[in-house]
Design a protein around this motif. Sequence first.
Motif, short mmCIF file in Angstrom:
data_model
loop_
_atom_site.label_atom_id
_atom_site.label_comp_id
_atom_site.label_asym_id
_atom_site.label_seq_id
_atom_site.Cartn_x
_atom_site.Cartn_y
_atom_site.Cartn_z
N LEU A 1 163.54 90.62 38.31
CA LEU A 1 162.96 90.36 36.99
C LEU A 1 163.41 89.01 36.43
N LEU A 2 164.70 88.72 36.58
CA LEU A 2 165.22 87.45 36.05
C LEU A 2 164.64 86.27 36.82
N ASP B 1 156.05 82.10 36.69
CA ASP B 1 157.27 82.29 35.91
C ASP B 1 156.88 82.79 34.52
N ARG B 2 157.85 82.83 33.63
CA ARG B 2 157.57 83.39 32.30
C ARG B 2 156.43 82.65 31.61
N ARG B 3 156.24 81.37 31.92
CA ARG B 3 155.22 80.58 31.22
C ARG B 3 153.95 80.37 32.04
N PRO C 1 171.76 80.46 28.72
CA PRO C 1 171.06 81.68 29.13
C PRO C 1 170.89 81.74 30.65
N VAL C 2 170.99 82.95 31.20
CA VAL C 2 170.95 83.10 32.65
C VAL C 2 169.62 82.61 33.22
N THR C 3 168.55 82.72 32.46
CA THR C 3 167.26 82.27 32.98
C THR C 3 167.21 80.73 33.09
N ASP C 4 167.89 80.03 32.18
CA ASP C 4 167.98 78.57 32.33
C ASP C 4 168.85 78.21 33.54
N PRO D 1 176.83 86.77 32.69
CA PRO D 1 176.36 87.57 31.54
C PRO D 1 174.85 87.49 31.33
N VAL D 2 174.29 88.60 30.90
CA VAL D 2 172.88 88.63 30.48
C VAL D 2 172.87 89.14 29.03
#
Lengths: 277, 277
Positions: B12-13, B25-27, B195-198, B276-277
């Motif tokens: 998911l990440l 991706d998310r965008r 942030p973990v996604t960055d 961390p998330v």
Amino acid sequence: MSPVDHAELALLLEVASTPKPGNVDRRRDHADLRFEHFLAGAVGARPGLGAAADPDRPLGDAFERAVQGMSQQDGDNTQFGCLLLLVPLVRAASTDRLSPAGVDAVVDATTVDDAVAFYRAFEHVDVAVDDPPPDATALDVRQGADAEPAIREQGVTLADVMATSADRDGNAAEWTGGFERTFAAATAVRDDTGPVTDRLARAFLDLLAERPDTLVATEHGSETAAAVSRRAAAVRGDLDAAEDLAAQFRAEGINPGTTADLTAAAAFVALERGVPV
Amino acid sequence: MSPVDHAELALLLEVASTPKPGNVDRRRDHADLRFEHFLAGAVGARPGLGAAADPDRPLGDAFERAVQGMSQQDGDNTQFGCLLLLVPLVRAASTDRLSPAGVDAVVDATTVDDAVAFYRAFEHVDVAVDDPPPDATALDVRQGADAEPAIREQGVTLADVMATSADRDGNAAEWTGGFERTFAAATAVRDDTGPVTDRLARAFLDLLAERPDTLVATEHGSETAAAVSRRAAAVRGDLDAAEDLAAQFRAEGINPGTTADLTAAAAFVALERGVPV
């Protein structure tokens, strides 16, 4: 996919659906509450959702377990309200009675122990709630586990707790009303066309337009909540116009979170009824 | 969270992390491959990942089960390569040996049955693969289950299959090389900030800059793959510049999918090591 898979996927599809004005979605984060917190919340909730699918496990414990698992991320409360709706729906689906009457039976079967577990769940995360009625201060959910003696003394079941809050909490109203809005929105999602995340975004707008969001009412008062619904009604069916509304709600700090909870519940029922992903 | 939870969350990440130029991706969606297909793929893969965590279940069967579950959505192949990396990593983590030596031991223990199951997995989805070497046409993965007699006659294990493909497939190279790039990227993600996604988006750029993507090489040739890596190197560490690169890769039909697979694997190891998330 099993009801547990569908419940987890419903949590993921809800947060992915965009725009859902005022809420975190695929295109928007809040300052301390980011999209990835919801992803981790959905994964973490799974053992509790699994307990909800097992008719031998108490429903309240399943809910508390789901909330505890959901809270294992740095965004605090991501999906408390979603889980409150999903847990009885998963129980109904996994016992082949996913209908208003079936989920009513699940609600009616709740016990005093389930109520105690529900109160314990508030220990895991910060939940925005209103003051209780003056005659029910001993049962203020903000007391968490400390409310247990009063709950047991009064013999209050989880269904009773929900009935007490139904007039000022949209999720409690679902519990007491056969999940009427959830089932209606699920039918609309199933009968809509296009990607499921667009269908859910439209369902969110419809739900918000139809009735004021009770989280907005708790945080900003009933007049603001009514105005928010009128503004949602003005862009209903138009996701481009809803993008502008999302920017406005964000600037105003308006978060129709209960309507997002209902959207997740509708996603679950729609998945169980075969909406394609 | 358990290794299975972390594996699902890693899937998911990975797809939530943005920008990952050329990938969903998310965008960004692709025409027939949308974000929500990856969400459903991650949920569907879970039983197979659960089997990977059980040392009594054959690793190849776990992989095939994961791929079959992943394929229960309308986007076809969302995470085949991710799962090929995650399955041995989950096995290593769930047996307390998530290290290059530990996962090497998992790979070395694979059998002919595991190879047969791996080939069967190709029946569930369309996977972009290159022609096999001239001396290995009987073991072309595109034969799926039909390759079973040749696999058994030649006594080929899953580790052998991966060794044969290591020079032209980045995922197979991980299998044969102690998951060297996965562990290195996971360390970088853990030591990064924000942030973990960055962090994962930056890890994707680093991985792509460091070595040509083998899916791009399969689809567009090795010169294009080398040029893609040079272009990634030019924006390394700069997610804003990577947004422009994402638009370019999309227009050119460039999909560095193997690098996305490595990013998911790195996310898993980083989660196991406490990011961390």
